[in-house]
Design an enzyme around this catalytic site. Structure first.
Site, PDB file in Angstrom:
ATOM      1  CG  ASP A  61      -3.055  12.885  11.490  1.00  0.00           C
ATOM      2  OD1 ASP A  61      -3.038  11.733  11.040  1.00  0.00           O
ATOM      3  OD2 ASP A  61      -2.077  13.425  12.042  1.00  0.00           O
ATOM      4  CG  HIS A  62      -8.132  18.429   9.810  1.00  0.00           C
ATOM      5  ND1 HIS A  62      -8.664  19.182   8.799  1.00  0.00           N
ATOM      6  CD2 HIS A  62      -8.827  18.743  10.923  1.00  0.00           C
ATOM      7  CE1 HIS A  62      -9.636  19.939   9.280  1.00  0.00           C
ATOM      8  NE2 HIS A  62      -9.761  19.698  10.557  1.00  0.00           N
ATOM      9  CG  PHE A  63     -11.338  15.487   8.295  1.00  0.00           C
ATOM     10  CD1 PHE A  63     -11.602  15.503   9.664  1.00  0.00           C
ATOM     11  CD2 PHE A  63     -11.625  16.627   7.539  1.00  0.00           C
ATOM     12  CE1 PHE A  63     -12.164  16.625  10.263  1.00  0.00           C
ATOM     13  CE2 PHE A  63     -12.183  17.755   8.148  1.00  0.00           C
ATOM     14  CZ  PHE A  63     -12.441  17.760   9.510  1.00  0.00           C
ATOM     15  CG  HIS A  76      -1.549  19.984   9.903  1.00  0.00           C
ATOM     16  ND1 HIS A  76      -2.604  20.567   9.255  1.00  0.00           N
ATOM     17  CD2 HIS A  76      -0.445  20.649   9.531  1.00  0.00           C
ATOM     18  CE1 HIS A  76      -2.135  21.571   8.519  1.00  0.00           C
ATOM     19  NE2 HIS A  76      -0.838  21.650   8.672  1.00  0.00           N
ATOM     20  CB  VAL A  83      -9.388  20.617   4.301  1.00  0.00           C
ATOM     21  CG1 VAL A  83     -10.042  20.140   3.030  1.00  0.00           C
ATOM     22  CG2 VAL A  83     -10.097  20.049   5.519  1.00  0.00           C
TER      23      VAL A  83
END
Lengths: 128, 172
Positions: B33-35, B30, B46
């Site tokens: 994808d973030h960010f 994740h 983060v």
């Protein structure tokens, strides 16, 4: 503690618990309909009242539970005279005058106004 | 992916306080994808704030569940407050400290502090408070509506038991 002092504290804790503005929390405001309270908020309010006023509130003491499923107390969507008597006995701090005229079960939530909380606290403090 | 957002219980005072840590890692999908990089700028990995809230919910939920020997089904019911002032990037450690404010048969309210521990040894202030997360839990078998739920405790499954065992936490 005066009724006004109790109201001020109740107002502050409702602003915190329900994320509403102070001026929305009037004595007449209904917790569910006007202030958007949901079931978990009632437990939150009970906890916050206990902390703010140093009182102990038993489960079901402020917000009675379980009666709606009892056919003796609720028939055809309306609270029976027996049910009303039971509610009154369990909630001596509540004003039933308007509810009694049209005791639909769906209107029970309207009994729980800010004033109900203030009177409940007043009643609890008088017993301390 | 397993829904475990803490890595270890660091300390426990039963019925009062539980401290847990979460290590933020670039091995976690994740974070990519973030960010992700886009037209506005390069990637910024983060820890998502929502998952920090979940981490605190697991920390506080274990504390509440442990105090009743994990017999109650403890469900996160309300986020009273969630404030985070800083991001946690890869390599950082998040430390969650949850305290029970009030508890009865129907549920519990908890107060939580989030700390960020920087990985670099030379950091001026390696551990600092970055947020506050206050939560409410319902013991759903004692809910106000009288609803019933499956008998087995689906909240505290094997993943949580492994976490507690590897952290050296026992319960009755």
């Amino acid at each position: 503690m005066t009724r006004d002092e109790i109201f001020k504290k109740v107002q502050t804790l409702l602003v915190d618990a329900l994320a509403v503005d102070e001026d929305e929390v009037t004595m007449q405001a209904v917790l569910t309909k006007d202030l958007g309270a949901e079931s978990i908020d009632f437990l939150d309010i009970v906890f916050k009242l206990e902390q703010a006023f140093g009182i102990k509130i038993a489960q079901g003491e402020l917000f009675p539970e379980g009666g709606a499923q009892d056919p003796k107390f609720v028939k055809d969507g309306r609270v029976t005279p027996e049910g009303l008597a039971s509610l009154k006995a369990r909630m001596p701090h509540v004003d039933f005058s308007s509810f009694e005229k049209d005791p639909q079960i769906a209107r029970v939530g309207e009994l729980f106004t800010v004033e109900t909380l203030v009177k409940f606290v007043e009643w609890k403090l008088s017993k301390k | 992916m397993r829904w475990m957002w803490i890595d270890r219980v660091v300390s426990l005072e039963p019925g009062k306080r539980l401290v847990a840590v979460k290590h933020v890692s670039l091995a976690e999908e994740h974070l990519h994808d973030h960010f992700a990089a886009d037209d506005l700028g390069p990637a910024l990995p983060v820890m998502p704030a929502s998952l920090i809230v979940e981490g605190m919910a697991q920390t506080a939920g274990i504390l509440v569940g442990h105090s009743e020997g994990f017999r109650e089904k403890v469900i996160l019911a309300k986020v009273g407050k969630a404030e985070l002032a800083e991001d946690a990037g890869p390599g950082a450690t998040l430390r969650y400290t949850a305290t029970i404010v009030q508890m009865d048969k129907s549920g519990a309210s908890t107060s939580g502090v989030v700390e960020l521990i920087e990985p670099s040894a030379g950091a001026a202030n390696p551990a600092r408070v970055i947020g506050q997360i206050d939560l409410m839990f319902s013991h759903i078998d004692n809910n106000m509506q009288g609803l019933s739920f499956p008998a087995h405790n689906f909240v505290f499954g094997e993943g949580f038991k492994t976490l507690l065992r590897t952290s050296g936490v026992s319960w009755q």
